[in-house]
Scaffold this active site. Structure first.
Site, PDB file in Angstrom:
ATOM      1  N   HIS A 161     -15.113 -48.627 -33.782  1.00 22.14           N
ATOM      2  CA  HIS A 161     -16.531 -48.753 -34.092  1.00 22.14           C
ATOM      3  C   HIS A 161     -17.369 -48.624 -32.824  1.00 22.14           C
ATOM      4  CE1 HIS A 161     -15.124 -50.385 -37.953  1.00 22.14           C
ATOM      5  NE2 HIS A 161     -16.314 -50.081 -38.410  1.00 22.14           N
ATOM      6  N   LYS A 165     -20.969 -53.331 -32.195  1.00 20.98           N
ATOM      7  CA  LYS A 165     -20.364 -54.180 -33.240  1.00 20.98           C
ATOM      8  C   LYS A 165     -19.869 -55.475 -32.612  1.00 20.98           C
ATOM      9  CE  LYS A 165     -17.249 -54.071 -37.217  1.00 20.98           C
ATOM     10  NZ  LYS A 165     -18.327 -54.554 -38.107  1.00 20.98           N
TER      11      LYS A 165
END
Length: 273
Positions: A161, A165
């Site tokens: 990600h 995040k």
């Protein structure tokens, strides 16, 4: 701006000035059967008072507010992709106002999940770690693969990600682990391995391993590796845009339209149970 349909689904978006919030606002605005009736953000947000569509150069007629009650006043459903503490606060207000909730937030503790389950006795809640239709079909494929490859295959989950995040492993990766563990008759809490360092010894064949990568602007990549003797099976889902999460969220909104209580997931929405 799209014409307002008759009897539209009246939607409030939490975290309206964030990346996902803006995607949701645009998806609601562009839909043929939903209308934006509320837009929420934290009290410190510089976007307070701005039109919810301003970042995209659009006009929705809905100003972003930190007043949760005001944001929910004309709404039937809240879509929330924020943080666990914020989402729980929003849910408490939704219970007061009789507003259903679509939850895409991840990182809840067991205690927080229990609070959500309790709230679902009063309002309808659809909660999923990933709203993507493709990801939820992937969950079903993983269930089938795990049952067929229950012996002789080591299972590892790798996810990547963007640098912003804040939780790891991702909610989607954890859900993948839960789906696989359940298919194998195991409890993920007992077999998950989240970190390896130093002399770890041989791999426990009953374990499910996780690896998390963070960097750049990766929207979300997930791969489950079934590694056997002489072969590997990889099931991968890659997201190139958050629009898939927004469109899945609107499907959830439509699913909840005739519900007054209950806790649902995307399998319910997509008929995959």
């Amino acid at each position: 701006m799209s014409a307002v349909p008759r009897n539209p689904h009246r939607v409030c978006v939490a975290g309206a000035s964030g990346r996902m919030g803006q995607m949701l606002v645009e998806a609601v605005r562009a839909s043929g059967d939903c209308v934006l009736t509320g837009a929420l953000d934290i009290p410190a947000s510089p976007a307070l008072g701005l039109d919810a569509g301003a970042y995209a150069g659009q006009t929705t007629g809905v100003a972003i507010t930190a007043d949760v009650g005001a944001g929910l006043a004309a709404s039937q459903v809240l879509i929330d992709f924020t943080r666990p503490e914020g989402t729980l606060g929003h849910i408490r207000e939704c219970v007061k106002h009789g507003v259903n909730v679509v939850i895409g937030t991840t990182g809840f503790t067991d205690e927080q999940k229990a609070e959500i389950a309790e709230a679902s006795k009063s309002i309808a809640i659809m909660m999923a770690p990933n709203m993507s239709v493709g990801v939820n079909v992937t969950f079903k494929l993983l269930e089938m693969a795990a049952k067929a490859l229950s012996t002789g295959y080591d299972i590892e989950i790798i996810e990547a990600h963007h640098r912003h995040k804040v939780d790891a492993p991702s909610g989607t990766a954890l859900k993948m682990g839960e789906v696989i563990a359940e298919a194998l008759g195991r409890d993920l809490k007992d077999c998950a391995v989240y970190a390896r360092e130093g002399v770890t010894g041989e791999r426990d064949p009953s374990s499910i391993g996780f690896a998390a990568i963070r960097g750049g602007d990766i929207v979300g990549d997930h791969t489950v590796l079934f590694a056997g003797t002489g072969e590997r099976i990889e099931i991968t889902h890659k997201s190139s845009s958050r629009v898939t999460y927004a469109q899945g969220s609107l499907r959830a909104v439509r699913f909840l339209a005739d519900k007054t209580s209950g806790l649902y997931d995307m399998y319910d929405v997509l008929g995959l149970h």
